[in-house]
Design an enzyme around this catalytic site. Sequence first.
Site, PDB file in Angstrom:
ATOM      1  N   HIS A  89      14.739 -22.120 -25.902  1.00  0.00           N
ATOM      2  CA  HIS A  89      13.896 -22.849 -27.161  1.00  0.00           C
ATOM      3  C   HIS A  89      13.182 -21.763 -27.786  1.00  0.00           C
ATOM      4  O   HIS A  89      12.667 -20.872 -27.157  1.00  0.00           O
ATOM      5  CB  HIS A  89      13.033 -23.923 -26.751  1.00  0.00           C
ATOM      6  CG  HIS A  89      12.008 -23.666 -25.733  1.00  0.00           C
ATOM      7  ND1 HIS A  89      12.193 -23.526 -24.247  1.00  0.00           N
ATOM      8  CD2 HIS A  89      10.664 -23.616 -25.782  1.00  0.00           C
ATOM      9  CE1 HIS A  89      10.960 -23.443 -23.544  1.00  0.00           C
ATOM     10  NE2 HIS A  89      10.124 -23.428 -24.583  1.00  0.00           N
ATOM     11  N   HIS A 141       9.837 -21.336 -30.622  1.00  0.00           N
ATOM     12  CA  HIS A 141       8.720 -22.041 -31.164  1.00  0.00           C
ATOM     13  C   HIS A 141       8.465 -21.582 -32.799  1.00  0.00           C
ATOM     14  O   HIS A 141       8.746 -20.193 -32.904  1.00  0.00           O
ATOM     15  CB  HIS A 141       7.270 -21.540 -30.429  1.00  0.00           C
ATOM     16  CG  HIS A 141       7.254 -22.217 -29.019  1.00  0.00           C
ATOM     17  ND1 HIS A 141       6.601 -23.435 -28.621  1.00  0.00           N
ATOM     18  CD2 HIS A 141       7.714 -21.572 -28.029  1.00  0.00           C
ATOM     19  CE1 HIS A 141       6.625 -23.406 -27.428  1.00  0.00           C
ATOM     20  NE2 HIS A 141       7.517 -22.506 -26.877  1.00  0.00           N
TER      21      HIS A 141
END
Length: 142
Positions: A104, A106
């Site tokens: 992931h 950010h």
Amino acid sequence: MSEAYDNDNVFAKILRGEIPSHKLYEDDHTFAFMDIMPRGDGHCLVIPKSPARNILDAEPVVLAHVSATVQKLSRAVMAAFSADGVTIQQFNEPAGGQIVFHLHVHIIPRFDGIKLRPHTGDMEDQDVLAANAEKIRQALTA
């Protein structure tokens, strides 16, 4: 190297619809949604739909799709929040700061003179997340 991918991590559950999220964007390869513990207004995440623990085991084509979506969302959060900049963060393995073991990225809109909020583990109010998500979705379609 890293451990095996865990199909029961929180982001895999979000992808399967087992855990709700404030979806911002989705295509065949990626999914973007609001971070529920934001370090700034508009903090969101981009994940691949394919299982990848982190950047160390992701296929290059997966990284390419994620990068394209990160760029798209970065432009949208800049516009949605009239931000002065954007911080992109990506962590790998516990020593690198990774907490959820699904790749992931950010994306955090930034403003001159305003520091990132600390990561406290406190969840943001759902109404605030929903309103911020709507701003970003509007910017994506503008």
